[in-house]
Every structure is written in C-alpha cells, then in structure tokens.
Enzyme design. Structure first.
Site, PDB file in Angstrom:
ATOM      1  N   HIS A 195       5.327 -29.839 -11.909  1.00 28.33           N
ATOM      2  CA  HIS A 195       6.093 -28.593 -11.861  1.00 28.33           C
ATOM      3  C   HIS A 195       6.530 -28.211 -10.452  1.00 28.33           C
ATOM      4  O   HIS A 195       7.541 -27.546 -10.270  1.00 28.33           O
ATOM      5  CB  HIS A 195       5.351 -27.484 -12.589  1.00 28.33           C
ATOM      6  CG  HIS A 195       5.438 -27.702 -14.077  1.00 28.33           C
ATOM      7  ND1 HIS A 195       4.473 -28.355 -14.770  1.00 28.33           N
ATOM      8  CD2 HIS A 195       6.451 -27.449 -14.936  1.00 28.33           C
ATOM      9  CE1 HIS A 195       4.870 -28.473 -16.033  1.00 28.33           C
ATOM     10  NE2 HIS A 195       6.050 -27.929 -16.161  1.00 28.33           N
ATOM     11  N   ARG A 217      11.869 -20.931 -18.050  1.00 30.23           N
ATOM     12  CA  ARG A 217      10.410 -21.142 -18.059  1.00 30.23           C
ATOM     13  C   ARG A 217       9.725 -19.828 -17.659  1.00 30.23           C
ATOM     14  O   ARG A 217       9.427 -19.603 -16.486  1.00 30.23           O
ATOM     15  CB  ARG A 217      10.024 -22.248 -17.075  1.00 30.23           C
ATOM     16  CG  ARG A 217      10.512 -23.637 -17.448  1.00 30.23           C
ATOM     17  CD  ARG A 217      10.034 -24.646 -16.408  1.00 30.23           C
ATOM     18  NE  ARG A 217      10.129 -26.018 -16.846  1.00 30.23           N
ATOM     19  CZ  ARG A 217      11.098 -26.862 -16.483  1.00 30.23           C
ATOM     20  NH1 ARG A 217      12.058 -26.471 -15.676  1.00 30.23           N
ATOM     21  NH2 ARG A 217      11.091 -28.114 -16.920  1.00 30.23           N
ATOM     22  N   ARG A 277      12.038 -19.416 -23.178  1.00 29.50           N
ATOM     23  CA  ARG A 277      10.837 -20.079 -23.708  1.00 29.50           C
ATOM     24  C   ARG A 277       9.624 -19.196 -23.471  1.00 29.50           C
ATOM     25  O   ARG A 277       9.437 -18.671 -22.374  1.00 29.50           O
ATOM     26  CB  ARG A 277      10.640 -21.430 -23.016  1.00 29.50           C
ATOM     27  CG  ARG A 277       9.424 -22.161 -23.558  1.00 29.50           C
ATOM     28  CD  ARG A 277       9.268 -23.520 -22.935  1.00 29.50           C
ATOM     29  NE  ARG A 277       8.779 -23.435 -21.568  1.00 29.50           N
ATOM     30  CZ  ARG A 277       8.565 -24.500 -20.790  1.00 29.50           C
ATOM     31  NH1 ARG A 277       8.824 -25.704 -21.254  1.00 29.50           N
ATOM     32  NH2 ARG A 277       8.111 -24.362 -19.577  1.00 29.50           N
ATOM     33  N   GLU A 322       7.978 -32.005 -27.907  1.00 31.00           N
ATOM     34  CA  GLU A 322       7.476 -32.639 -26.680  1.00 31.00           C
ATOM     35  C   GLU A 322       6.126 -33.320 -26.853  1.00 31.00           C
ATOM     36  O   GLU A 322       5.451 -33.627 -25.878  1.00 31.00           O
ATOM     37  CB  GLU A 322       7.459 -31.635 -25.520  1.00 31.00           C
ATOM     38  CG  GLU A 322       6.802 -30.306 -25.797  1.00 31.00           C
ATOM     39  CD  GLU A 322       6.917 -29.328 -24.635  1.00 31.00           C
ATOM     40  OE1 GLU A 322       7.299 -29.719 -23.523  1.00 31.00           O
ATOM     41  OE2 GLU A 322       6.587 -28.149 -24.849  1.00 31.00           O
ATOM     42  N   ASN A 330       9.725 -34.465 -20.493  1.00 33.78           N
ATOM     43  CA  ASN A 330       8.651 -34.562 -19.484  1.00 33.78           C
ATOM     44  C   ASN A 330       7.291 -34.695 -20.171  1.00 33.78           C
ATOM     45  O   ASN A 330       6.495 -35.577 -19.861  1.00 33.78           O
ATOM     46  CB  ASN A 330       8.624 -33.315 -18.595  1.00 33.78           C
ATOM     47  CG  ASN A 330       9.953 -33.049 -17.943  1.00 33.78           C
ATOM     48  OD1 ASN A 330      10.751 -33.955 -17.808  1.00 33.78           O
ATOM     49  ND2 ASN A 330      10.200 -31.815 -17.534  1.00 33.78           N
ATOM     50  N   ASP A 331       7.058 -33.781 -21.115  1.00 31.64           N
ATOM     51  CA  ASP A 331       5.778 -33.851 -21.830  1.00 31.64           C
ATOM     52  C   ASP A 331       5.784 -34.952 -22.879  1.00 31.64           C
ATOM     53  O   ASP A 331       4.763 -35.593 -23.110  1.00 31.64           O
ATOM     54  CB  ASP A 331       5.457 -32.497 -22.470  1.00 31.64           C
ATOM     55  CG  ASP A 331       4.784 -31.572 -21.475  1.00 31.64           C
ATOM     56  OD1 ASP A 331       3.879 -32.047 -20.755  1.00 31.64           O
ATOM     57  OD2 ASP A 331       5.165 -30.396 -21.397  1.00 31.64           O
ATOM     58  N   ARG A 362       1.653 -36.653 -16.146  1.00 34.99           N
ATOM     59  CA  ARG A 362       2.934 -36.561 -15.441  1.00 34.99           C
ATOM     60  C   ARG A 362       2.806 -36.127 -13.989  1.00 34.99           C
ATOM     61  O   ARG A 362       3.738 -36.289 -13.207  1.00 34.99           O
ATOM     62  CB  ARG A 362       3.871 -35.596 -16.193  1.00 34.99           C
ATOM     63  CG  ARG A 362       3.330 -34.197 -16.286  1.00 34.99           C
ATOM     64  CD  ARG A 362       4.117 -33.349 -17.273  1.00 34.99           C
ATOM     65  NE  ARG A 362       5.165 -32.575 -16.637  1.00 34.99           N
ATOM     66  CZ  ARG A 362       5.863 -31.619 -17.249  1.00 34.99           C
ATOM     67  NH1 ARG A 362       5.628 -31.353 -18.519  1.00 34.99           N
ATOM     68  NH2 ARG A 362       6.785 -30.945 -16.614  1.00 34.99           N
ATOM     69  N   CYS A 373      16.065 -31.082 -22.605  1.00 35.74           N
ATOM     70  CA  CYS A 373      15.884 -30.212 -21.435  1.00 35.74           C
ATOM     71  C   CYS A 373      14.857 -30.758 -20.429  1.00 35.74           C
ATOM     72  O   CYS A 373      14.528 -30.094 -19.462  1.00 35.74           O
ATOM     73  CB  CYS A 373      15.500 -28.797 -21.864  1.00 35.74           C
ATOM     74  SG  CYS A 373      13.895 -28.712 -22.663  1.00 35.74           S
TER      75      CYS A 373
HETATM   76  C1  PEP Z   1       9.356 -30.828 -20.806  1.00 34.73           C
HETATM   77  O1  PEP Z   1       8.163 -30.976 -21.050  1.00 34.73           O
HETATM   78  O2  PEP Z   1      10.186 -31.754 -20.842  1.00 34.73           O
HETATM   79  C2  PEP Z   1       9.881 -29.505 -20.411  1.00 34.73           C
HETATM   80  C3  PEP Z   1      11.170 -29.310 -20.225  1.00 34.73           C
HETATM   81  O3  PEP Z   1       9.004 -28.485 -20.202  1.00 34.73           O
HETATM   82  P1  PEP Z   1       8.087 -28.381 -18.892  1.00 34.73           P
HETATM   83  O4  PEP Z   1       8.611 -29.327 -17.873  1.00 34.73           O
HETATM   84  O5  PEP Z   1       8.142 -26.960 -18.441  1.00 34.73           O
HETATM   85  O6  PEP Z   1       6.730 -28.763 -19.412  1.00 34.73           O
HETATM   86 MG    MG Z   2       6.914 -29.301 -21.465  1.00 35.37          MG
END
Ligand code: PEP
Ligand code: MG
Length: 578
Positions: free
Chosen positions: A190, A297, A333, A432, A455-456, A466, A503
């Site tokens: 993050h 977020r 979100r 995710e 990402n998740d 990650r 996203c």
């Molecule tokens: C993701 O997990 O791809 C996402 C967009 O949410 P975050 O990066 O905030 O976990």
């Molecule tokens: Mg996520």
C-alpha cells in the site's frame, strides 16, 4: 558510486540529498558522518539523554506508592541514564567511529545488554531487558527528530527507510519530498500504491539501502527502472538530469490528452476511472482526465488520523469527492482495514497471519458500530451524485447477504428519521480471492457490479504476500493461474449482465493494457498520474490486435513468457514508457 537494483513502484526520476527514516524495530544501520558533524551528533546524544531523564522522572513521580515495582524499574533506568560514564561511552563512540547518534546508542547499548545476558546470575542477566528499554526510549527521541525534520523541510530530499507506512508516505510534503526508496515492500504494497497516486518516484525491495547513504550523499531514484544510485559520478548525474527532463517533457505531452476520449483505433471506447485514497486527490484525478472514481479506498480516512472516523467524517469526505465528479460515477469502497492497513492502536492482539486474518469485510462485520457509521454516511451521500457502494474481500455469499441486510436495516432507520438516500444505490463487490472468483456466477446474482482486485487476487491465488520483498519475484499478476481466474470472472460477469472493471495495479501497468482489452475489459480504474499514459496506449491499438495478443497469451504456461511477450508488444506501441 553505488548502484542498487530494486522494484520500480512509482515512475519518475528524483535527484536529491537523502533523509533517512530509521525504525527502532529494526537494526539501526551504520552511517558515517563528517568530522565537522561530530559535535552536532554528540549534542543529539546529550539531548536524547536529558529528554529521557525528564520523561522518566515525571513517570516516576506519577506512580503511586503501591505501584512500587514499577517505580523501582524507573529508578533503575534513571540510574543508568544519569551515569556520566555510560553516556560518555556513547559520545566517544560517535567521535572515534564518526557515526550517527542513533548508531552509537544502538551499538553501545546492545553491547552492554549482550554482556549482561551472558552472565550466569539471573538478577544481572535480567537487567538486559532494562537496557533494551533504555535503548528504545533514546531511539524514540532521536528518530522522532528525523520525522519532525521531514515535516519542516526547506530543501528537496529523497526519503530512504527500511519501511514506510502508507500514512507516512501520504503525509510527505510533495514540494520537498521528491522520491523514496525502501528496503521492504513489493509492487502492490500500500505504500507503493500511495506513492503512485501522489506521483512520487519510488523504488522498494532494496536490501540494506539505509546503510549506503550518509547525509552528504547525493541519491538518484529511478522509479522507471527500479534503480537507486548513491553518490553518482558526474557522467551518470548528467545522464539522469537528461532523463528527468525527458520524463517531464513526456508527462507534459501526455497531459494534452486530457480531453480526448480513451478510444481504440477501431472505435471501442474504454472507461478510465481513478483510484484514490484521499478526497483531495479527486481534483487531480479529474485534471488527469478520469471519468469518475472507480475505487475510493476509504480506510485511509482512518489510517491518516489514527482515529476511528465518525459518521460525519465519512460524510464530509464523500461530499468533497462527489462534488468534484458531479453526475459521474463515484465508487466508494467500505473500509478495507487489516493486513498492512490497520493502525496499531486498534490491534488488540498480534495476528500470526494478518493477510489471512481479521481484515476488510470480516473486520467490519465484527466491528458493527464502526461499519454502520460508514454505511449510514454512504447512504446519506448517495443522493448527492452517482454514488456506488463497493465491499472489499467478499469471500462468500454469506458475507454479501449479511452486509446487504445491515444496509437494509440502516435504510429503515433513515426512513424513520425522514433522511433521504438512494434506495437503488448500486452495491458491488471486489473480486479479489480465488473463492469469490470461483463463486462469481452466484455472487453476480446478488450484486450490481464486480471490480477485479488483481493485487489481492494475485496474492491469494499464488499464496505470495504482496508486501514481502523476499518473495517479490514470485508475485506476478501475469501468472497463468491468475489470468485464468480473471478470464472466468469476466465471462461470468458478462453472462450475468453486470458491470465489471479492473482496479488492481495491473490497470496502471502499460504492458498489461493490451492484454486486458483483449480479455474483454472495458473499464479500468487506476492511479490518477498514470491515466494519460494508459489512454495513449489505448488510443494506439485496435481491439482486433488486442484480441489476437490475448489469444496467444492464453496458450502460454509461464508468467515469465507472458511478461516478456507483453513487454515487447507494449514497447512497440509506447517505447518512451520503458
Ligand atoms: C486489489 O486488491 O487489487 C485492490 C485494488 O485493493 P487494495 O489494493 O486496496 O487491496
Ligand atoms: Mg484488495
């Protein structure tokens, strides 16, 4: 000159003197100082001692008589701190070894502690814990100075740290903090995401980088190639000054695309939305040509202040964002706290596997007062524009139904109080986890849209953290397993006729865009500074070409092969981006 290779997480070039953020939770690296800086460092040691003595004396006075044991501990610590020979060992070390105050404190105190630990008398060996406590107290003061320094900068710097929290990154004054480099982290941690949103060049996963710099160093951070250069020679410096100018020129040129549509050469329009963490980014997103917000977020509201936001805090932030994007979609979100996004103050106990623990929707469903305050604010704000509610990390039907039931209850409360809201407010989920991807046909029946959080999804499909630099090479959204899940979610969403977007960070990586279009993605949400570049790629391709490329990728069996192939293809389209 020292060249270090890490992971590029936010593009751009920064050249400046470093400011180092040490952390008392990690070893303090040895950093050299000039002979002329000796007295300054000695003074810092003395000040840290005085401050620690003051703090402890006050604490000792505040203890009541019946808390004698605690009083005794403070008295022991005070005895150490008032012992002049003890302090002198540290200041002598600074002067003889020419190192920082932090390093001297840490080295000498750890030497003493390990000496105590080696003595076979339990009373003495237990004193080691007191020494570690004193070290921690002194370092808190010394490291606090660096944090204050960064808040009151007057010159341009780059920040070098073992790790930074997303909140620290977000708090940087962009006028002076020109880039950052950390030892920890991965491309989708993050902190990296915040850097990209703010447009600060950054490189992560640089082993021991904090040991390589002194206050006199010059540091180049190359956020395009993932390189950090300490004390560059004149030729390298000159070359990088040219790169930096070229990067700015390209950025300027791409910004002229702001009002042009993101349309392929064969006429297919792609919706480009923005990912934001703070409401004031909405205006930047609009400036960069975003057609709405695809992912707000909201947990950063909590992370920034360190306090649980009230209903009004939520409401005010949403109003600010919605106002910027009048009539355009704003996907908000609900708070995705946990894993690397949970303030320590709220940690009742450490979790052994926070990424698999109480995070996101799970955390909210166990903290209903907090969750309901947010949902109520969201519903109240839903009449002000095209607001949509998105739920993070929904893993099964039960979590979705439970949340929707809570939303209905809040709607009833609002009805009773005659407070307006949009009863048809779209409610969607982030897909995710492998579980939600596999359950997509059923989840789609119960929600209005999907957004694929790559990402998740990558983290959970590949079982690779990650944010962990030690396994960063194993973390790849180009992995065929991840792409298969994505394809099936896109197919299921289309079949159920619900909207679907992507996203995750993949949506801001130039080399993935052609593949995403070829896989059928028509809506992307990404970091605002990346929007013009991604638009340029979209405007340079045909869907036919993208489809061909995606079919070819579907037949490949390794992430490396896929990545190389995509990179070659994207380089032909926009060579300047690489
Ligand atoms: C993701 O997990 O791809 C996402 C967009 O949410 P975050 O990066 O905030 O976990
Ligand atoms: Mg996520």
């Amino acid at each position: 000159m020292e060249i270090r290779k890490g992971i590029a997480v936010s593009p751009g070039i920064a050249i400046a003197k470093p400011i180092v953020f040490d952390s008392k939770d990690f070893r303090i690296p040895r950093r050299s100082i000039l002979a002329s800086e000796r007295m300054g460092q000695v003074k810092r040691v003395r000040n840290a001692f005085s401050e620690a003595i003051n703090e402890l004396s006050n604490l000792e006075k505040a203890q009541s008589m019946d808390e004698g044991k605690i009083k005794d501990i403070f008295a022991v610590h005070l005895r150490f701190l008032r012992d002049k020979s003890f302090r002198k060992r540290i200041t002598d070390f600074v002067c003889e070894e020419l190192t920082t105050a932090e390093y001297a404190v840490s080295t000498i105190l750890r030497e003493i502690a390990s000496h105590f630990e080696s003595i076979k008398d339990s009373y003495i060996s237990e004193r080691a814990a007191d020494i570690y406590d004193i070290e921690s107290r002194l370092l808190t003061t010394l490291l606090g100075e660096a944090k204050q320094e960064v808040e009151h900068l007057t010159d341009e710097v780059v920040v070098i740290a073992h790790d930074l929290t997303p909140t620290q990154t977000a708090g940087f004054n962009k006028t002076f903090v020109k880039g950052f480099a950390t030892e920890a982290g991965g491309r989708t941690s993050h902190t990296a995401i915040v850097a990209r949103s703010l447009g600060i060049p950054a490189v992560v996963a640089l082993e021991d980088v904090t040991t390589n710099v002194t206050s006199e160093s010059t540091v180049i951070i190359d956020g395009n190639r993932g390189v950090v250069i300490v004390d560059p020679d004149e030729d390298t410096l000159e070359q990088y000054r040219k790169y930096a100018l070229e990067f700015l020129r390209l950025e300027h040129e791409l910004n002229t695309l702001r009002d042009k549509p993101a349309i392929t050469r064969d006429g297919v329009e792609i919706t480009l939305l923005a990912n934001i963490e703070f409401p004031d980014e909405a205006a930047i997103a609009l400036e960069k040509g975003a057609m709405g917000i695809g992912l707000y977020r909201t947990e950063f509201l909590y992370l920034q202040s360190g306090n649980e936001p009230t209903e009004e805090d939520h409401y005010d932030a949403y109003v600010e964002t919605i106002k910027v994007f009048q009539g355009k979609p704003v996907v908000i979100r609900t708070m995705d706290l946990g894993a690397d996004k949970l303030p320590h103050i709220n940690r009742h106990h450490e979790e052994p596997n926070p990424v698999l623990g109480l995070r996101s929707i799970r955390y909210c469903l166990q903290n209903l007062t907090m969750f309901k305050a947010q949902l109520k604010a969201l519903l109240r704000a839903s009449v002000l524009g095209d607001v949509r509610i998105m739920l993070p990390l929904v893993n099964n039907m039960h979590e979705l139904r439970q949340t929707k039931m809570i939303i209905r209850d809040i709607m009833e409360d609002l009805d009773e109080d005659a407070i307006p809201y949009n009863p048809m407010v779209p409610i969607g989920i982030m897909v995710e986890t492998p579980s939600s991807a596999l359950m997509a046909p059923l989840l789609a029946k119960d929600c209005d849209f999907f957004s694929i959080g790559t990402n998740d999804l990558t983290q959970y499909t590949l079982a690779v953290d990650r944010a962990n630099e030690h396994v960063a090479t194993l973390y790849s959204t180009a992995d065929p397993a991840v792409l298969r899940l994505m394809r099936s979610v896109l197919h299921d969403a289309n079949k159920a006729r619900i909207e679907v977007s992507v996203c995750g960070e993949i949506a801001s990586e130039p080399e993935f865009i052609i593949l995403l279009l070829g896989m059928g993605v028509r809506k992307l949400s990404l970091a605002p500074p990346m929007i013009p570049e991604i638009k340029q790629i979209i405007r340079s391709v045909t869907i036919e070409h993208c489809n061909r490329l995606a079919r070819k990728v579907a037949g490949m069996d390794s992430q490396r092969q896929i990545k190389n192939y995509l990179r070659d293809a994207a380089m032909k389209i926009l060579p300047e981006a690489f």
